[in-house]
Scaffold this motif. Structure first.
Motif, PDB file in Angstrom:
ATOM      1  N   GLY A  17      19.474  23.877  70.018  1.00  0.00           N
ATOM      2  CA  GLY A  17      19.732  25.449  69.090  1.00  0.00           C
ATOM      3  C   GLY A  17      19.135  26.910  69.765  1.00  0.00           C
ATOM      4  O   GLY A  17      19.901  27.559  70.293  1.00  0.00           O
ATOM      5  N   ASN A  52      22.088  26.626  64.415  1.00  0.00           N
ATOM      6  CA  ASN A  52      21.311  25.559  63.707  1.00  0.00           C
ATOM      7  C   ASN A  52      22.662  24.087  62.901  1.00  0.00           C
ATOM      8  O   ASN A  52      22.587  22.992  63.681  1.00  0.00           O
ATOM      9  N   ALA A  57      23.828  22.877  66.928  1.00  0.00           N
ATOM     10  CA  ALA A  57      22.998  22.134  67.719  1.00  0.00           C
ATOM     11  C   ALA A  57      23.019  20.847  66.720  1.00  0.00           C
ATOM     12  O   ALA A  57      23.030  20.495  68.710  1.00  0.00           O
TER      13      ALA A  57
END
Lengths: 322, 322, 322
Positions: free
Chosen positions: A86, A108, A111
């Motif tokens: 992230g 997020n 990631a």
């Protein structure tokens, strides 16, 4: 501390803080927007434990069940790897859109998805590591057994970390893959770029000084000894060469002895070839060839400096190994 | 964490745990039956402090008396070394008797006896280390004094750890000696197998890339520079060569300059010989010989690529040193 | 522990303590009069963070303001560096005056003054590091960007630590500079003596096995690859050579490819020259010269050992790069 001393310290602090504000690349102040080197090293160590669960004592958890520990370990790696990915995705977004506004939720999720995709490749990576272990045991007469290799051989450590970093590289994760391979370089003296593609049953013996460039392609059952360079030709163009194939291709069942250099993106070493120690190769070699340096002329003198003999030694380097 | 995510994680964990159960060498689950790498490194650091008590600040104990600390240190090393040796003896027993039942009391007594025998050799090892220190100071004009050598030179660190590991190797302790020397390799780039026999007054300068194989025999007052390989010929037989003498013998007062390779179990470098940089030696050299590479032909071109001159440089490498 | 065991331990302890009292160099008991290796490493890490404040996550302080942290960091380094310098100044005093009585107040003031003088050079050192970063990015096609270089390249780490250690060396601080550069050597395989003088825009690629001797002088825009030695000739005189210029001078815009050795205090490589891989140079080279090894004769054999061809390969090494 006297007034004079404190004045000196204040002046020092002011001078250095002022120096930080000059806007050069070294003046960046985004520590928390950069991947953390310690965190990447810790994740790498935990990934190695995931690959070789029986060989690394548990430093992280206090649970009693081995499998219980491993479940916690897997979730821990997934969480921390997502976090570092992230950070680099945000880093990449702001590099490309200095004035943009990152969508945290989207980053997020992205990631997490990358970390999960990577972790799902762990069984595949373990399959490769198992072949490297087999090749190392077969190749090194000094090996006591396979456990000794896992517990102490730098070649297997560098290759394993490269196999992990290469998968992140293939997922286009920036920064982190090279941080992982340089951790391996620091521990082993073996410098493999995460971009290098390496087949099964890869064996590096001793390994100090080995350099394998980013666009190298290596087949299966390849052996490499200390000080071997798989490199590029021509740097004149510098960054213009970024991404161009400029490192060699090594086909299956090739052995490359210590100190040999094989250079160039169009250089192909045909399968079942053997490259002797200290050979310097910048063109392709056909399959099944044994290449050695002919005639390293040595001079033998006695203490008075008078020549005893001079001989042409053919380096029988293709059958050389430690 | 949403249901979908938790399902993904559960699937990941199940897949990896299933992969651990495939019975390959990498699937071993005997962490606590293996020597611990961190423990072996810690013992090695404490052993170095036992060898050089004045040069390593005490990290372990809070006592005020230097000798008090050393007594605690000696007992600590004896205890922890016994423990790790016990682990490898059990490991060895079960490797040889998969269905056997180990006699813990017997193994513990044997482990303690081996650790005590080893520790009783510390004064002898210190005598060797003192000679290596003397040789390093005499050999390196850049050395400020002997304390600087102990505090910062990688050669003395690698040699010292090898002298410790070699004694455990002679006591037939499995795994731990190589774990110790690979710790030194990782710190220094110097790769000395614990099986190698090394005489007094040994000096390695710089050392990165040095490789010394398991059956090498080295006399007294020998100097070795960076990138030197003392290796073997012929690996065709692989594990069948385990234990066979396949690395060279170096007699007293020999100097081997950077990048030289000396290979083969029957290769003997006679006393008072000097091997020049980058020489590649696969046969014996009589005593008092100076060997250099003759005629490395160099070409000198200007920027337009036209040849300025071409010369035959005899590498005066026998008088080369950093 | 039985009586017999405790007797054995007591005897072991007595023997080792007796061995410590033999008065050899290794028997020194002055741990607290020696610089502490861990402390020197910690100071070095903090100095690197001072040089590159945005690239190292804060391990040391809990403050929230980045600048607040940096002020604490600067004062911390000044305090701890003064302390270690004080130790080596006392060490030096007692080495020169074994029976003397050190003036603590004077030594402390001198140590503080040296640490402050050193810290005032941080902005100048940062200017050099910024040029090294620029040269590394321009020189390496594999570099993703400058941040990747700072976060993971060993060359920039070794060069940066050398630039720090060199300033302490110029201030005649004993022991600590070499302890700093050997920390870099251990992490990177790059061995640069703190005495070496290095101009701006210095680039080391890969770097494992690089050795740069104590009296080497390097100009600006110099590139060095893995395995390069900038060394000395003739060691016969040993310590008598201490301080004598015995390593080469490299002028501006010189590139030295992997494995090349350049030796001797009177050897000058003229500006804008290029030294090819594995060249062994012991005499001066005029400006603008390209030096390569001519005719490394290679022999190509098939599996039956019959010669396919033999060719004279001119090592086109001046355009070689990874």
């Amino acid at each position: 501390m006297g007034t004079q001393e404190s004045n000196e310290v204040n002046k020092l602090v002011d001078d250095i803080l002022a120096d930080y504000k000059r806007g050069r690349d070294i003046d960046k102040m985004m520590a928390y927007n950069m991947p953390d080197q310690e965190a990447v090293r810790t994740i790498t160590k935990k990934l190695i434990r995931m690959l070789l669960p029986g060989f690394y004592r548990d430093k992280f958890y206090k649970s009693y069940s081995e499998y219980g520990n491993l479940i916690v370990l897997i979730e821990d790696v997934l969480y921390n790897l997502s976090k570092q990915i992230g950070i680099v995705l945000r880093y990449q977004f702001y590099s490309e859109n200095p004035d943009g506004e990152v969508d945290d939720e989207k980053i997020n999720a992205q990631a997490y998805c990358l970390a999960l995709t990577f972790c799902n490749r762990i069984p595949m990576i373990r399959e490769y590591v198992n072949t490297d272990l087999e090749a190392t045991f077969r190749g090194d007469p000094a090996a006591f057994n396979k456990d000794e290799i896992i517990l102490s051989y730098p070649g297997i450590l560098a290759t394993t970390i490269n196999r992990l970093a290469h998968e992140l590289f293939l997922l286009n994760v920036p920064l982190i893959p090279r941080m992982m391979t340089e951790y391996a370089h620091s521990k082993t003296g073996i410098d493999i770029h995460p971009g290098a593609t390496i087949g099964k049953y890869f064996f590096i013996d001793h390994g100090t000084g080995v350099v394998i460039g980013s666009t190298t392609e290596i087949g299966e059952h390849v052996k490499v000894y200390q000080g071997v360079t798989l490199g590029a030709l021509s740097t004149a163009a510098g960054q213009a060469l970024h991404g161009v194939k400029r490192h060699p291709t090594i086909e299956d069942n090739v052995t490359i002895y210590s100190g040999a250099s094989i250079l160039g993106g169009e250089t192909v070493i045909g399968h079942d070839s053997v490259i002797g120690s200290n050979a310097f190769i910048t063109k392709s070699i056909q399959a099944g060839t044994r290449v050695t340096i002919q005639n390293q002329e040595l001079v033998f003198k006695d203490k008075d400096g008078s020549i005893i003999e001079s001989n042409d030694l053919e380096q029988g380097a293709w059958f050389y190994v430690i």
